[in-house]
Design an enzyme around this catalytic site. Structure first.
Site, PDB file in Angstrom:
ATOM      1  CG  ASP A 161     -48.505   2.794 -14.715  1.00 56.53           C
ATOM      2  OD1 ASP A 161     -47.398   2.607 -15.238  1.00 56.53           O
ATOM      3  OD2 ASP A 161     -48.828   2.356 -13.595  1.00 56.53           O
ATOM      4  CG  LEU A 162     -48.671  -1.389 -19.098  1.00 55.42           C
ATOM      5  CD1 LEU A 162     -47.599  -2.181 -19.847  1.00 55.42           C
ATOM      6  CD2 LEU A 162     -50.054  -1.850 -19.539  1.00 55.42           C
ATOM      7  CG  ASP A 163     -45.601  -2.881 -14.080  1.00 53.64           C
ATOM      8  OD1 ASP A 163     -46.200  -3.732 -14.751  1.00 53.64           O
ATOM      9  OD2 ASP A 163     -44.371  -2.689 -14.148  1.00 53.64           O
ATOM     10  CG  ASP A 205     -49.663   2.832  -9.543  1.00 51.51           C
ATOM     11  OD1 ASP A 205     -48.954   2.518  -8.574  1.00 51.51           O
ATOM     12  OD2 ASP A 205     -49.257   2.815 -10.717  1.00 51.51           O
TER      13      ASP A 205
END
Length: 238
Positions: free
Chosen positions: A16-18, A188
């Site tokens: 995942d990025l954010d 996250d």
């Protein structure tokens, strides 16, 4: 690092990025502020606009078409366009205004300060595993120096429904030519990242950056394979 399930052989890692590879909260706050400032200065008819107004339009569009949720960029663009029309701009003016505002938004959305730990960890992992980014958001890794570590980036809307739907997870496995069970997904969010990847047969790593408790978290549905508190812990897999 905490283990909840035995790890199987890992042949690739997806991220995942954010809020997984960087802190996204200050980015969003600044981006929203800059976008509203741009919008107020763009046309006299939008000089007094408040964010609540176009957010209400977003909610209205979602009620009309629940599938728009999967493409946050298209959703935002359509809401801006409709808001400008309702403010009295012509179709051509609203179309141009929405496009200009989205370009401004994209500029600020990808002005991200990536921690050195993230660079170091991805560089190290990339020497052993193919890495892929899978995001529901609209930050562009090419604009903040992370694309060099990834084989490719999958974006909700363009590449399928948003997580926790399995579209992008399956597409990642297909493009990597790696079985789902041999891919570790790192994220996250306990719903979109952990539950989403587990339900389609992947292995999952929860990065717990806010001192959460998996046993009491309201959005905990399935146990990840591992839990970490900092990204660099993943280098123990090397």
């Amino acid at each position: 690092m905490k283990f909840y399930r035995p790890l199987q052989q890992i042949e690739a890692i997806t991220f995942d990025l954010d809020d997984t590879l960087y802190d996204n909260y200050p980015v969003i706050v600044r981006t929203e502020s800059e976008t509203m400032q741009f919008l107020r200065q763009y046309h006299p008819a939008t000089a007094d606009i408040e964010s609540e107004e176009w957010r209400a339009v977003r909610a209205e569009l979602l009620l009309q078409d629940a599938e728009i949720y999967h493409d946050v960029t298209a959703w935002r663009h359509k809401a801006l366009h409709l808001t400008m029309l309702r403010r009295g701009l012509s179709e051509a003016e609203a179309a141009a205004g929405a496009e200009a505002t989205m370009q401004n938004f994209a500029h600020w959305r990808s002005r991200i300060d990536v921690p050195q730990e993230t660079h170091d960890t991805l560089e190290a992992l990339g020497k052993k595993f193919p890495l892929v980014a899978i995001t529901n958001g609209n930050a562009n890794p090419e604009l903040f120096g992370l694309s060099q570590y990834f084989q490719f980036t999958l974006v909700a809307g363009r590449d399928g429904r948003s997580k926790p739907w399995s579209d992008m997870y399956h597409l990642a496995a297909e493009r990597l030519d790696v079985p789902l069970g041999s891919i570790l997904h790192v994220g996250d969010d306990l719903t979109t990242d952990v539950a989403g990847s587990l339900r389609c047969g992947m292995q999952a790593c929860w990065i717990n950056l806010r001192k959460g408790n998996l046993m009491t978290a309201r959005d905990a549905r399935l146990l990840p394979h591992i839990e970490i508190n900092q990204l660099a812990s993943l280098t123990t897999l090397l």
